[in-house]
Design a protein around this motif. Structure first.
Motif: not given
Lengths: 417, 417
Positions: A50-53, A128-131, A407-409
């Motif tokens: 959640a640190a980068l987009s 996609d894995d990261a999200l 980027v805490r989405l």
């Protein structure tokens, strides 16, 4: 007069730097990738944490090479390589003939024969894995906030990272910082600081590729962040909500896989010898044995370094291999003998968290704040695209001073959890 | 002594500004949202159009209100409101009792009884919607690059936007810029500048809420960008690869829905009269008739302004309504009579593209560059979070000078296309 056609499979570090090295050459280049973007993999864990987009660490391949008029970029999935007919067949059935081929399709994560663990313990290879990992981590805290049953709440606040390599260390460190710092004040019914982060490693040490002094420093820094370390603990079972390791069940709703690596299946279609992980055993010139027109570079290539040990699956090896394959192709075009690849080791780094990293630069070994600054600097410098560098620098500066995650989405709610 | 419990459903503009207005009050506040983030909806089309990252325009609700110790944030889906028992039932079966309720669950897109169009012509409400539209738009160019059949290639390079309101205008303008500028040099087999962008509007004009001079300016600017405008053209059928409008079939692989709006189904569970779009007909005090303890604000509330026309579904109306509902709740707590809501119209803006917008600020009407600067300024100012402002400003500056799109990523490949 037609020029030789160089086909590059994969737009990761190996493939992209090969394409760039062909910039001023009289060849036609085709880059094929299943994704439209080059991903700066070393920072992917920061998207998961959640640190980068995603957009900060990825750029469209065709945008990166837009000024290279000799490069054609295709979005496509490789089904098979036919080294006799000298063509690449894509999943849609179309064929791409080549004069020279560079295979740089890399690796994916392996579950050692337990593919049923894949959905329970996602690994980190793609955006996609990261999200998906970001989604699970953030959702765990949200669910814990609403959970009244203490044992279930405890499991929601327990995070298990499997694998003590650089990715596992980076994720465990980042998870600890999220729990202890970023989220500390945001909840009313739980205290995120009470979260338990467990890093499970089958071997006897973290960061096996690093010298002992740096391994000890990394271990100390992780423990200082409150990460629980378990060595000699191979994972023997993963069930929903729990993981078995060292004969004990850990109750954890969030499990992240950072352990095994398996070669891309494209390598197997070459019909040559592979190592145990499915990597192609290349010649010192980076060719497929018996096919001097086919090169394999990056994580998919199995080759020993000057010290007799296998070259590691890191960006620098892939970049240098991609560039070397190009030099050998140019030699082949000029009917000169190919030369063996020599890896120039620029060092090895891993970051543990805020102001904490280890860097092995040969004679110089750094730990703590200095290693962390070196890590920041090297990664910013190597990011592709001026805008990305600026945005990432800004995000990092903000995170450093605020202890926050930008980027805490939680997105993608229709995907299975 | 227990304090009154104010429950707010929805963390959009209406709900969030209501929660903030309760900052120093002696009440307990619970905000319930099905997503963990507040979304700055006016810039959502920029995520769909690859200009901004999701993280740039969204922030976790619990982070925004972290310093308000009287606010509790819950991630949850509302199933039903029981105004007799005075409680909200969530999808997981749990109940939240309230003393005062603010319903701000907004709207979703409506397909006028053609729900089968949803997957063929996605609308734009959530971050996931935006990423899906971005994916389709970018993928269309990639597929066109590989398509040899001229008619299919043409359909891949045809983009239809349905609906000529602000969102439709913004997306059509951005699509034209992507095709004519950002991608102009990136392909080898197609010329993205030859793309066809069609904006289809059932009525006789764009931006119906704006004065005639601004509508004409917007139309001129869109046409200058090469957007094809069709008025009086309701869409009568959407099939894969084609759209029927005005008795004619348009062959287009990418269709975007910016037409209808339907109220959140939560409104219907109140058991009171709704308007045709499903919005709750509120009293001038913003209450549900017969329930002075239940307020409805934002897009879900149907109320006429001083001019007798319905208040539009824009951020300013939602924000002012949320703040007014709070003032009325505080009056009710002090046993004072409620006051009717008066909308203070701060103006209306829509952007068409680079250096082109329209702004209706009452007596002052702006077009072109000046309107666009005003639009930039107002949107930056209202974004929540210092970091977001800085990052968005940086992305915009970069985009302005480079004509590029920062976030051209195709992700989520396992979702249906």
């Amino acid at each position: 007069m037609s020029v030789p056609h160089v086909v590059i499979l994969g737009g990761g570090f190996g493939g992209l730097y090969a394409a760039r090295a062909l910039k001023r050459e009289r060849v036609a280049v085709t880059v094929v990738d299943r994704r439209n973007h080059h991903l700066f993999q070393p920072l992917l864990y920061q998207v998961a944490m959640a640190a980068l987009s995603p957009g900060d660490i990825a750029s469209p391949i065709r945008w990166i090479v837009r000024k290279q008029r000799n490069v054609d970029v295709l979005l496509g999935d490789v089904r098979q390589i036919d080294t006799t007919a000298r063509l690449v067949r894509l999943e849609d059935g179309s064929d791409i003939p080549y004069d020279f081929l560079i295979v740089a399709t890399g690796t994916t994560h392996a579950y050692f024969g337990h593919d049923e663990w894949r959905t329970l313990a996602p690994g980190l290879k793609t955006l996609d894995d990261a999200l998906e990992i970001r989604r699970r981590v953030l959702l765990a805290f949200e669910r814990a906030e609403r959970e009244n049953d203490l044992a279930r709440r405890r499991a929601l606040l327990t995070f298990v990272v499997i694998g003590g390599g650089p990715t596992g260390v980076e994720m465990a460190g980042a998870l600890a910082e999220i729990a202890k710092k970023s989220l500390a004040r945001d909840f009313r019914h739980i205290d995120p600081r009470s979260s338990r982060i467990v890093l499970v490693e089958a071997g006897q040490t973290l960061l096996a590729a690093f010298p002992a002094s740096l391994r000890a420093a990394a271990q100390r820094d992780l423990e200082r962040l409150g990460v629980e370390l378990r060595f000699g603990s191979p994972v023997t079972a993963v069930h929903p909500g729990r993981v078995e390791t060292g004969g004990e069940w850990l109750h954890a709703e969030t499990v992240i896989w950072a352990a095994g690596v398996a070669a891309s299946p494209v390598g197997a279609t070459l019909g040559v010898r592979l190592d145990r992980a499915g990597r192609v055993l290349v010649t010192p010139e980076l060719c497929v044995p018996g096919h001097p027109d086919v090169f394999v570079v990056g994580d998919l290539a199995a080759l020993n370094g000057a010290d007799g040990k296998p070259l590691p699956g890191v960006a620098q090896v892939a970049i240098q291999m991609g560039q070397h394959a190009v030099r050998n192709i140019l030699r082949a075009i000029e009917r000169q003998p190919l030369r063996p690849f020599v890896y120039r080791d620029l060092g090895n780094m891993a970051t543990i968290g805020r102001a904490s990293a280890v860097a092995d630069l040969g004679r110089v070994r750094l730990t703590g704040y200095v290693a962390w600054l070196a890590w920041l600097f090297v990664h910013l410098l190597n990011l592709i695209g001026f805008r990305n560098r600026l945005v990432v620098m800004l995000q990092w500066a903000w995170a450093y001073f605020s202890y926050q995650r930008a980027v805490r989405l939680i997105t993608g709610s229709d995907r299975p959890t």
